[in-house]
Write an enzyme that holds these catalytic residues in place. Structure first.
Site, mmCIF file in Angstrom:
data_model
loop_
_atom_site.group_PDB
_atom_site.id
_atom_site.type_symbol
_atom_site.label_atom_id
_atom_site.label_comp_id
_atom_site.label_asym_id
_atom_site.label_seq_id
_atom_site.Cartn_x
_atom_site.Cartn_y
_atom_site.Cartn_z
ATOM 1 N N ASP A 67 0.856 -0.796 -0.421
ATOM 2 C CA ASP A 67 -0.477 0.218 -0.240
ATOM 3 C C ASP A 67 0.885 1.540 -0.018
ATOM 4 O OD1 ASP A 67 -2.178 -2.107 0.681
ATOM 5 O OD2 ASP A 67 -2.483 -1.714 2.599
ATOM 6 N N LYS A 86 1.796 2.554 -5.051
ATOM 7 C CA LYS A 86 2.474 1.225 -5.965
ATOM 8 C C LYS A 86 1.491 1.664 -7.471
ATOM 9 C CE LYS A 86 2.317 -2.867 -4.369
ATOM 10 N NZ LYS A 86 2.152 -2.087 -2.933
ATOM 11 N N GLY A 128 -4.218 -4.469 -3.473
ATOM 12 C CA GLY A 128 -5.533 -3.359 -4.200
ATOM 13 C C GLY A 128 -4.770 -2.017 -4.316
ATOM 14 N N HIS A 129 -5.201 -1.554 -5.915
ATOM 15 C CA HIS A 129 -4.147 -0.640 -5.868
ATOM 16 C C HIS A 129 -5.234 0.522 -6.230
ATOM 17 C CE1 HIS A 129 -0.325 -3.361 -7.218
ATOM 18 N NE2 HIS A 129 -0.839 -3.228 -5.882
ATOM 19 N N GLN A 152 1.982 -6.121 -3.465
ATOM 20 C CA GLN A 152 2.550 -6.827 -1.958
ATOM 21 C C GLN A 152 3.498 -5.448 -1.944
ATOM 22 O OE1 GLN A 152 1.314 -9.189 -3.618
ATOM 23 N NE2 GLN A 152 -0.895 -8.765 -3.271
HETATM 24 P P1 GDP Z 1 -0.777 0.536 -3.480
HETATM 25 O O1 GDP Z 1 -1.434 -0.896 -3.260
HETATM 26 O O2 GDP Z 1 0.788 0.500 -3.030
HETATM 27 O O3 GDP Z 1 -0.548 0.938 -5.355
HETATM 28 O O4 GDP Z 1 -1.238 1.901 -2.333
HETATM 29 P P2 GDP Z 1 -2.988 1.533 -2.413
HETATM 30 O O5 GDP Z 1 -3.671 2.233 -3.417
HETATM 31 O O6 GDP Z 1 -3.579 0.452 -1.946
HETATM 32 O O7 GDP Z 1 -2.467 2.710 -1.166
HETATM 33 C C1 GDP Z 1 -2.445 4.278 -1.345
HETATM 34 C C2 GDP Z 1 -3.514 5.232 -0.634
HETATM 35 O O8 GDP Z 1 -2.762 6.099 -1.073
HETATM 36 C C3 GDP Z 1 -4.367 5.357 -1.962
HETATM 37 O O9 GDP Z 1 -5.557 5.827 -1.709
HETATM 38 C C4 GDP Z 1 -3.515 5.806 -3.452
HETATM 39 O O10 GDP Z 1 -4.262 7.204 -3.984
HETATM 40 C C5 GDP Z 1 -3.127 7.660 -2.077
HETATM 41 N N1 GDP Z 1 -2.097 8.171 -2.281
HETATM 42 C C6 GDP Z 1 -1.305 7.708 -3.255
HETATM 43 N N2 GDP Z 1 -0.003 8.853 -3.620
HETATM 44 C C7 GDP Z 1 -1.066 9.446 -2.158
HETATM 45 C C8 GDP Z 1 -0.280 10.636 -2.155
HETATM 46 O O11 GDP Z 1 1.216 11.410 -2.023
HETATM 47 N N3 GDP Z 1 -0.820 11.816 -1.324
HETATM 48 C C9 GDP Z 1 -1.658 11.428 -0.507
HETATM 49 N N4 GDP Z 1 -2.380 11.718 -0.022
HETATM 50 N N5 GDP Z 1 -2.280 9.985 -0.896
HETATM 51 C C10 GDP Z 1 -1.903 9.481 -1.973
HETATM 52 P P1 IMO Z 2 -0.881 -3.856 -2.277
HETATM 53 O O1 IMO Z 2 -0.350 -4.635 -3.283
HETATM 54 C C1 IMO Z 2 -0.591 -4.384 1.765
HETATM 55 C C2 IMO Z 2 -0.974 -8.878 3.458
HETATM 56 C C3 IMO Z 2 -2.326 -8.985 3.910
HETATM 57 C C4 IMO Z 2 -1.709 -10.039 5.527
HETATM 58 C C5 IMO Z 2 -0.432 -11.131 4.292
HETATM 59 C C6 IMO Z 2 -0.911 -12.515 4.023
HETATM 60 O O2 IMO Z 2 -1.979 -3.572 -2.522
HETATM 61 O O3 IMO Z 2 0.208 -3.380 -1.504
HETATM 62 P P2 IMO Z 2 -1.972 -13.110 2.137
HETATM 63 O O4 IMO Z 2 -3.699 -12.109 1.409
HETATM 64 O O5 IMO Z 2 -1.543 -12.194 0.462
HETATM 65 O O6 IMO Z 2 -2.349 -13.918 2.177
HETATM 66 O O7 IMO Z 2 -1.742 -12.513 3.353
HETATM 67 O O8 IMO Z 2 -0.215 -9.998 3.329
HETATM 68 N N1 IMO Z 2 -1.159 -7.934 2.290
HETATM 69 C C7 IMO Z 2 -1.037 -6.365 1.670
HETATM 70 N N2 IMO Z 2 -0.834 -5.697 2.814
HETATM 71 N N3 IMO Z 2 -0.918 -4.475 0.790
HETATM 72 C C8 IMO Z 2 -1.444 -5.482 -0.125
HETATM 73 O O9 IMO Z 2 -0.948 -5.361 -1.294
HETATM 74 C C9 IMO Z 2 -1.489 -6.809 0.485
HETATM 75 N N4 IMO Z 2 -1.350 -8.384 0.048
HETATM 76 C C10 IMO Z 2 -1.441 -8.762 1.059
HETATM 77 O O10 IMO Z 2 -2.817 -7.797 5.282
HETATM 78 O O11 IMO Z 2 -1.450 -9.390 5.844
HETATM 79 MG MG MG Z 3 -2.959 -1.836 -1.986
#
Ligand code: GDP
Ligand code: IMO
Ligand code: MG
Length: 427
Positions: free
Chosen positions: A17, A20, A44-45, A227
């Site tokens: 999270d 990416k 979840g991106h 991840q």
């Molecule tokens: P990922 O799994 O690595 O793609 O990240 P996620 O999408 O799960 O979580 C990142 C969250 O932060 C999302 O809700 C993005 O919209 C938000 N986000 C990403 N970059 C920034 C930033 O520079 N500032 C803020 N405020 N939010 C951001």
């Molecule tokens: P993105 O791509 C954050 C965590 C789960 C749990 C562990 C194992 O959005 O960054 P799993 O279902 O993979 O067997 O769970 O890994 N986990 C993540 N945490 N971002 C993710 O993906 C994750 N994918 C798995 O919360 O701790």
């Molecule tokens: Mg994510």
């Protein structure tokens, strides 16, 4: 923009999270191919374009540029019903799936994988991992145990039936004898999956060959990690990890590209730290500061909706990610979230029973005992979300970024100061 070369790996340098998806969306503008090489629907991106928000799980974030080739490579695990659902959701918003390709060697997430993920978490009780319950662990378990079913196997229904029957001979024993659950039948699963197989059929191909052709044609290739480094099965905070290798090495095995073809490895890292799920987290803040980071950063999981645990930036973790992945650059996200904090802490090292520890230990037992040692930096009060150059940032924010660079030993090539596509500073 710093030249990241023809073939780039973008990956999570923390516990996932990191942002990416949104950085992938930025870099995808010049790429020819965007590929996912590990994980499945556990990811979840989030990508925000204008006033539209997209949540991608298995489809690369590059799909928002639907004229680009988007690949779900062999190292991923694919749950056909969810993938079709994700495709249809995007199509309903006007995006084309014509350039989406799925590796015939990617393993299939079967209904029993989801079931086993849940049953095993329940069995573990307070020892549970806190998985996303998307069947990831059980799917990779079957892959390693050589009883998995691959996307290519689905193309021939008889082949699928035979492999499924072989798998169920084992899985039904597990379900009935160990978990005291009901057995499953070949025909019910085939009937459930058949419409999804037909929908996915035209997209299934040898994606390693596609990558090689694109590379030879001089197209830019971008690998979008899922991840994060600390969730890596080998290098992460085992056993609180996922069941794949989201690190740079995993991109090679997970896509069929050779290590000598990689030109740069960009580690995406938040300006602080979060974790969702169980496991050690040395700089976790259980106090008001932690809640403030969670509120200001909107730190709730995309896949499960769970609140993310929050803490300060941890330098030993960043250095660990730099070492394991050979990071050439960092992308620092969510710097804007720190606006308004009077003082910002950076964990520079730890103490373990009074002894200084510079390197992140591998054992979860030791990780739980670490006491973070902090360096304090003055914060800033300004809203920085409209800055477009480094110089437009308040001096204290510039100092924070430069201090992280210095401590981590990796240059920060991109700074994100808001979730929107344009809210970034490229250096
Ligand atoms: P990922 O799994 O690595 O793609 O990240 P996620 O999408 O799960 O979580 C990142 C969250 O932060 C999302 O809700 C993005 O919209 C938000 N986000 C990403 N970059 C920034 C930033 O520079 N500032 C803020 N405020 N939010 C951001
Ligand atoms: P993105 O791509 C954050 C965590 C789960 C749990 C562990 C194992 O959005 O960054 P799993 O279902 O993979 O067997 O769970 O890994 N986990 C993540 N945490 N971002 C993710 O993906 C994750 N994918 C798995 O919360 O701790
Ligand atoms: Mg994510």
């Amino acid at each position: 923009m710093t030249d990241l070369g023809q073939t780039k790996i973008l990956l999570g340098a923390q516990w996932g999270d990191e942002g990416k998806g949104r950085v992938t969306d930025m870099l995808a503008a010049t790429a020819g191919v965007i590929a996912r090489s590990s994980g499945g629907m556990n990811a979840g991106h989030t990508v925000i374009v204008g006033d539209e928000q997209f949540e991608l799980h298995l489809i690369p974030s590059g799909i928002l540029h639907s004229e680009k080739k988007n690949i779900i490579a062999n190292g991923t695990v694919v749950h056909p019903p969810s993938l079709v659902g994700e495709m249809e959701g995007l199509e309903a918003r006007g995006l084309s799936m014509n350039n989406l390709f799925i590796s015939d060697a990617a393993h299939v997430v079967m209904p029993y994988h989801l079931l086993l993920d849940r049953l095993e978490e329940e069995r573990k009780g307070d020892q549970k991992i806190g998985t996303t319950k998307k069947g990831i662990g059980p799917a990779y378990t079957d892959k390693a145990a050589r009883r998995g079913i691959r996307m290519g196997d689905l193309l021939d229904l008889e082949e699928f039936r035979t492999k499924l029957a072989r798998n169920l001979a084992y899985t039904n024993l597990l379900l009935t004898e160990i978990y005291k659950s009901k057995p499953l039948t070949v025909e019910s699963i085939v009937a459930e999956y058949q419409p999804f197989i037909e929908r996915l059929r035209p997209h299934i191909t040898d994606t390693a060959v596609m990558l090689e052709k694109a590379r030879k044609a001089g197209e830019e290739i971008l690998f979008e990690g899922a991840q994060g480094t600390l969730l890596d099965l080998d290098h992460g905070t085992y056993p609180f990890v996922t069941s794949s290798n989201p690190t740079a090495g995993g991109v090679c095995t997970g896509s069929g590209i050779g290590p000598t073809c990689i030109d740069s490895v960009l580690g995406v890292t938040k300006a602080y730290l979060t974790r969702v799920g169980a496991g050690p987290f040395p700089t976790e803040l259980d106090d008001d500061l932690g809640s403030r980071l969670q509120q200001q950063g909107g730190e709730f999981g995309v896949t499960t909706g769970r609140p993310r645990r929050c803490g300060w930036f941890d330098v030993p973790i960043a250095k660990f990610a730099a070492r394991i992945n050979g990071l050439t650059h960092l992308a620092l996200t969510k710097l804007d979230v720190l606006s308004g904090f009077e003082s910002i802490s950076i964990c520079t090292h730890y103490l373990l029973d009074g002894e200084t520890i510079e390197e992140l230990p591998t054992s979860a037992r030791l990780l739980d005992k670490l006491e973070p040692v902090y360096e304090e930096m003055p914060g800033w009060t300004e809203d920085i979300s409209s800055a477009r150059t480094f110089e437009e940032l308040p001096t204290t924010a510039q100092n924070y970024v430069q201090r992280l660079e210095e401590l981590c030993g990796v240059p920060v090539a991109i700074i994100c100061i808001g979730p929107g596509r344009e809210q970034a500073i490229v250096r």
